[in-house]
Design a protein around this motif. Structure first.
Motif, PDB file in Angstrom:
ATOM      1  N   PHE A 138       0.826  -1.219   0.000  1.00 44.21           N
ATOM      2  CA  PHE A 138       0.000   0.000   0.000  1.00 44.21           C
ATOM      3  C   PHE A 138       0.853   1.260   0.000  1.00 44.21           C
ATOM      4  CE2 PHE A 138      -3.076  -3.168   1.169  1.00 44.21           C
ATOM      5  CZ  PHE A 138      -4.175  -2.769   0.428  1.00 44.21           C
ATOM      6  N   SER A 139       1.993   1.198   0.718  1.00 45.30           N
ATOM      7  CA  SER A 139       2.865   2.375   0.748  1.00 45.30           C
ATOM      8  C   SER A 139       3.423   2.639  -0.651  1.00 45.30           C
ATOM      9  CB  SER A 139       4.022   2.151   1.718  1.00 45.30           C
ATOM     10  OG  SER A 139       3.514   1.709   2.933  1.00 45.30           O
ATOM     11  N   ALA A 140       3.858   1.550  -1.329  1.00 48.87           N
ATOM     12  CA  ALA A 140       4.413   1.712  -2.684  1.00 48.87           C
ATOM     13  C   ALA A 140       3.333   2.236  -3.638  1.00 48.87           C
ATOM     14  CB  ALA A 140       4.944   0.365  -3.184  1.00 48.87           C
ATOM     15  N   LEU A 176       8.885   6.380 -18.218  1.00 52.79           N
ATOM     16  CA  LEU A 176       8.041   5.172 -18.238  1.00 52.79           C
ATOM     17  C   LEU A 176       8.648   4.026 -17.417  1.00 52.79           C
ATOM     18  CD1 LEU A 176       5.397   4.184 -19.447  1.00 52.79           C
ATOM     19  CD2 LEU A 176       6.718   3.234 -21.349  1.00 52.79           C
ATOM     20  N   TYR A 177      10.006   3.907 -17.506  1.00 53.66           N
ATOM     21  CA  TYR A 177      10.632   2.771 -16.817  1.00 53.66           C
ATOM     22  C   TYR A 177      10.432   2.873 -15.299  1.00 53.66           C
ATOM     23  CZ  TYR A 177      14.607   5.841 -15.766  1.00 53.66           C
ATOM     24  OH  TYR A 177      15.376   6.859 -15.304  1.00 53.66           O
ATOM     25  N   THR A 178      10.362   4.149 -14.772  1.00 54.83           N
ATOM     26  CA  THR A 178      10.129   4.305 -13.313  1.00 54.83           C
ATOM     27  C   THR A 178       8.759   3.713 -12.962  1.00 54.83           C
ATOM     28  OG1 THR A 178      11.277   6.395 -13.465  1.00 54.83           O
ATOM     29  CG2 THR A 178      10.081   5.982 -11.411  1.00 54.83           C
ATOM     30  N   LEU A 179       7.773   4.027 -13.802  1.00 51.89           N
ATOM     31  CA  LEU A 179       6.424   3.505 -13.543  1.00 51.89           C
ATOM     32  C   LEU A 179       6.383   1.990 -13.675  1.00 51.89           C
ATOM     33  CD1 LEU A 179       4.073   6.147 -15.207  1.00 51.89           C
ATOM     34  CD2 LEU A 179       4.438   5.710 -12.777  1.00 51.89           C
ATOM     35  N   SER A 205       5.684  -3.086 -11.187  1.00 55.25           N
ATOM     36  CA  SER A 205       6.145  -4.476 -10.994  1.00 55.25           C
ATOM     37  C   SER A 205       6.397  -4.737  -9.515  1.00 55.25           C
ATOM     38  CB  SER A 205       7.449  -4.744 -11.762  1.00 55.25           C
ATOM     39  OG  SER A 205       7.299  -4.303 -13.067  1.00 55.25           O
ATOM     40  N   PHE A 206       6.977  -3.731  -8.846  1.00 58.26           N
ATOM     41  CA  PHE A 206       7.270  -3.872  -7.417  1.00 58.26           C
ATOM     42  C   PHE A 206       5.968  -4.078  -6.619  1.00 58.26           C
ATOM     43  CE2 PHE A 206       8.550  -1.833  -3.271  1.00 58.26           C
ATOM     44  CZ  PHE A 206       9.376  -2.874  -2.890  1.00 58.26           C
ATOM     45  N   VAL A 207       4.943  -3.281  -6.972  1.00 59.66           N
ATOM     46  CA  VAL A 207       3.651  -3.393  -6.290  1.00 59.66           C
ATOM     47  C   VAL A 207       3.067  -4.791  -6.513  1.00 59.66           C
ATOM     48  CG1 VAL A 207       1.249  -2.592  -6.337  1.00 59.66           C
ATOM     49  CG2 VAL A 207       3.103  -0.937  -6.260  1.00 59.66           C
ATOM     50  N   LYS A 208       3.160  -5.253  -7.782  1.00 53.07           N
ATOM     51  CA  LYS A 208       2.611  -6.589  -8.101  1.00 53.07           C
ATOM     52  C   LYS A 208       3.359  -7.663  -7.324  1.00 53.07           C
ATOM     53  CE  LYS A 208       0.045  -6.254 -12.238  1.00 53.07           C
ATOM     54  NZ  LYS A 208       0.229  -5.853 -13.616  1.00 53.07           N
TER      55      LYS A 208
END
Ligand SMILES: Nc1ncnc2c1ncn2[C@@H]1O[C@H](COP(=O)(O)OP(=O)(O)OP(=O)(O)O)[C@@H](O)[C@H]1O
Length: 577
Positions: free
Chosen positions: A36-38, A52-55, A60-63
């Motif tokens: 949730f924090s991410a 775009l790569y940051t998003l 991916s990190f959230v997933k």
């Protein structure tokens, strides 16, 4: 609390599963907060139109965190529940193992329904000790420390708010819940035990209550007991719900405070605005992890209460002395000596047996007769070491029963008590009750025993209902005798085994029995005086004492107490004829 020691010991045995579930719980907690924090951070970042790569990395990190959270939560549930069920089974079997030897003493004091409620309900309540009392604080502390360190990196003020929130959720809310909770669980448990005892009594005495027209009254009582239990259960559930609601309220309050403090810090430049949503989400999910703390005291009280009652149940039973090593031989007939034996039931002032002395040589057959309540059954119970004499000595083969292992006495005895128990199953299963009987006894041997007990018309596959409901009293007695005849002990202890049989069948059964037990020691407690001519001795008891003893001819010649009893019986048979 000492009563919980058994549970803690069992928990140590499950330390592997408990360790893994704690690790999984910690990972799931951190992954949840991270998720949730991410997400909060990602939403804030999008405002600045990042590359775009940051998003892609952030999504991916959230997933990834989502997967990690789901997987570790699954692992936590799997291992914590596995540990709980193992604990439950260890507790249940441990409690039963302790209870079984204490059972006669215990059933004298407790209603069987109440005992059942304790065994099932209280042991079951203890499963919550691990899941809801011992386990959550460990996870909450670990997750909270990690979260607090994380937030301290961004702002000490917000970290301080976290500490304050945690103090309120870990101590304040549970304390408030506890205030209203005291006593409710005790009442729920007491009322559940009362209801179980009433239900068990109604089921056992259903027919008598119906015939005496008291069924409606009892049903009404049951309904009232059930309503009382529902009210208390409703109150207990309401308290738990109130605690959870209060926790959610505190969680939102702290999140609002974090938002307000964060906004102020952003305004004065001490915190980058992009982290604000992230910190609010951290607060929101972090405190959700601590929700179990709100209900912890209630479950703690409940577990402690259950453990205390289980310990009381064990303590209330008569403690048995440690078992001696000597054994009663199954090979030879047993000699019996009662030496000045007196016996008084616990909490009773009146002695049931008073200085009773009796000698029965090995291989003899003795009948004990006397009016109801004269202590005949008590003598058999002393011989079986089901009770211990208050004074004097009970000797089997010259050894005091106190020096003999009780299971060796039971092994060497073929016993028919006044009320034999029959289990739901077939005639065969009820005959094969003893240990190792299935391998040792063929169907022919079982049929032979049934024939000797004058039950030859029954088939071994015939169904027997619970407590032998589909058998007549006489059939039950004959089945119990057949069961005894399949044993190999050399001591026969028979308590009115043929009292429900007609004279002809009784005569046939006793004749077969005496032939079968030839050479063994046999004690037959009976009210009817027919067929006692075949006995080596007759002992007449009255009010806990032996008033007469001798052979049938001696007693008839003496024209004493036995002679008078026999005269009355003959008159009654004559009148009936
Ligand atoms: N568990 C008990 N607690 C207290 N007193 C008991 C208990 N069991 C039996 N008694 C009392 O002990 C006395 C002797 O009982 P016991 O069963 O030995 O008599 P009995 O001669 O076998 O009677 P019956 O012929 O009716 O079976 C009775 O007065 C009875 O009330």
């Amino acid at each position: 609390m000492n009563e919980l020691a058994m549970l803690r010991k069992a928990m140590l045995r499950e330390r592997r599963d408990i360790g893994i579930s704690i690790l999984c719980g910690f990972v799931a907690g951190i992954a949840g907060i991270g998720l949730f924090s991410a997400s909060g951070y990602m939403i804030s970042q999008t405002v600045f139109a990042p590359p775009l790569y940051t998003l892609i990395v952030l999504t991916s990190f959230v997933k990834l965190l989502g997967f990690l959270r789901a997987g570790s939560r699954y692992g936590e549930r799997l291992f914590s529940h596995r540990a709980t069920f193992s604990l439950l089974s260890t507790m249940r079997s441990g409690f039963f193992a302790k209870l079984i030897p204490l059972m006669p003493g215990l059933l004298n004091k407790k209603k069987s329904g109440e005992l059942l409620a304790r065994i099932v309900g209280d042991v079951e309540s203890l499963q919550f000790y691990f899941l809801r009392v011992a386990y959550p604080p460990v996870i909450v502390v670990m997750v909270f420390l990690a979260t607090m360190l994380f937030t301290a990196v961004f702002s000490l003020w917000i970290a301080a708010l976290f500490v304050l929130g945690m103090l309120i959720t870990a101590y304040g809310v549970p304390w408030l819940v506890l205030l209203g909770q005291r006593g409710i669980y005790g009442r729920v448990r007491r009322q559940r035990a009362e209801l179980s005892a009433d239900v068990a009594e109604l089921l056992h005495g259903f027919r008598d209550l119906k015939v005496y027209g008291r069924l409606g009254e009892r049903e009404e009582e049951l309904r009232r007991a059930s309503a009382r239990l529902s009210v208390e259960q409703g109150k207990a559930a309401g308290r738990l719900l109130a605690g959870q609601t209060l926790h959610v309220f505190v969680t939102f309050l702290i999140s609002w405070c974090v938002l307000a403090a964060g906004a102020w810090l952003v305004a004065n430049g001490s915190l980058a605005g992009v982290f604000l949503a992230m910190l609010v989400m951290t607060a929101q999910t972090g405190f959700e992890e601590a929700a179990a703390m709100a209900t912890l005291p209630a479950y703690k009280l409940d577990s402690e209460y259950a453990a205390k009652r289980l310990a009381e149940t064990e303590n209330e039973a008569d403690r048995l002395p440690p078992q001696p090593a000597a054994e009663l031989s199954v090979e030879a007939a047993v000699s019996i000596k009662l030496d000045e034996v007196s016996f008084r039931y616990r909490d009773e002032w009146r002695p049931v047996l008073k200085g009773l002395s009796l000698e029965i040589p090995a291989g003899s057959r003795v009948a004990i007769v006397g009016p109801s309540g004269s202590g005949k059954t008590t003598v058999l119970e002393l011989l079986l070491k089901l009770r211990t004499a208050s004074d004097g000595r009970v000797l089997l083969n010259g050894r005091s029963t106190l020096e003999l292992r009780e299971d060796s006495i039971w092994q060497a005895s073929n016993v028919v008590l006044q009320h034999s128990h029959f289990f739901r199953g077939t005639i065969r299963e009820n005959l094969l009750l003893q240990e190792g009987a299935t391998e040792r006894l063929s169907d022919e041997a079982l049929m032979l025993a049934l024939n000797k007990a004058q039950l030859g018309q029954k088939s071994l596959d015939e169904e027997v209902y619970e407590k032998g409901e589909n058998l007549s009293q006489g059939e039950k007695q004959r089945l119990a005798l057949a069961r005894a005849m399949l044993r190999s002990g050399r001591l026969w202890l028979l308590d009115e085994p043929t009292s429900s049989l007609d004279y002809v069948t009784e005569r046939q059964v006793l004749c077969e029995l005496l032939q079968h037990a030839a050479g063994d020691t046999l004690i037959l407690v009976c009210h009817r005086l027919t067929g006692l001519e075949d006995m080596d001795a007759i002992v007449v008891m009255e009010q806990g004492q032996i008033v007469e003893q001798g052979t049938y001819e001696e007693l008839m010649r003496r024209q004493g107490y036995f002679y008078e009893l026999k005269k009355i019986e003959l008159q009654m048979i004559g009148e009936a004829g």
